[in-house]
Design a protein around this motif. Structure first.
Motif, PDB file in Angstrom:
ATOM      1  N   ARG A  91       0.826  -1.205   0.000  1.00  0.00           N
ATOM      2  CA  ARG A  91       0.000   0.000   0.000  1.00  0.00           C
ATOM      3  C   ARG A  91       0.860   1.254   0.000  1.00  0.00           C
ATOM      4  O   ARG A  91       0.557   2.223  -0.683  1.00  0.00           O
ATOM      5  CB  ARG A  91      -0.928   0.003   1.205  1.00  0.00           C
ATOM      6  N   ALA A 112       0.971   4.135  -2.844  1.00  0.00           N
ATOM      7  CA  ALA A 112       0.755   5.548  -2.513  1.00  0.00           C
ATOM      8  C   ALA A 112       1.907   6.406  -3.034  1.00  0.00           C
ATOM      9  O   ALA A 112       1.685   7.488  -3.592  1.00  0.00           O
ATOM     10  CB  ALA A 112       0.608   5.718  -1.003  1.00  0.00           C
ATOM     11  N   CYS A 162       1.537   6.777  -6.782  1.00  0.00           N
ATOM     12  CA  CYS A 162       0.463   7.709  -7.131  1.00  0.00           C
ATOM     13  C   CYS A 162       0.909   9.153  -6.939  1.00  0.00           C
ATOM     14  O   CYS A 162       0.625  10.019  -7.770  1.00  0.00           O
ATOM     15  CB  CYS A 162      -0.779   7.427  -6.294  1.00  0.00           C
TER      16      CYS A 162
END
Length: 111
Positions: free
Chosen positions: A33, A37, A40
């Motif tokens: 995760r 992140a 992104c």
């Protein structure tokens, strides 16, 4: 009860999970995760990074092109003023910049 000890009729066959296995599973999931992140955020800032990668010469060329695109005749007058100032002060860089602007503006006017 161990999964290998389960008989066909028992419904309570569970895979034993230790706290270390759960911690490993959670940390791997958290790392995935976190990596997603970071990717992104990197994609969001990619245009800003691209502009930051331009050199001073590229930024100067963009400025001159913008001046010519806005008003080529004003760019010619500006280049003449820069040329005179460069000659007066002995500033070769200013003279060169004035000539670049003059060439770009006259090419635009000829089109």
């Amino acid at each position: 009860m161990n999964a290998s000890n389960c008989s066909a009729g028992e419904n309570d066959c569970r895979i034993p999970a230790t706290s270390a296995a759960i911690a490993n599973r959670c940390s791997a999931s958290s790392l995935r995760r976190l990596g997603l992140a970071v990717a992104c955020v990197a994609v969001l800032f990619l245009p800003a990074i691209g502009n930051a990668a331009l050199s001073a010469g590229d930024l100067d060329a963009q400025t001159l092109e913008r001046m010519v695109a806005d008003d080529p005749r004003a760019a010619v007058r500006e280049s003449e003023a820069w040329q005179a100032e460069g000659l007066k002060n002995g500033d070769k860089a200013k003279q060169l910049r004035a000539l670049r602007l003059m060439v770009m503006a006259t090419a635009q006017l000829e089109e």
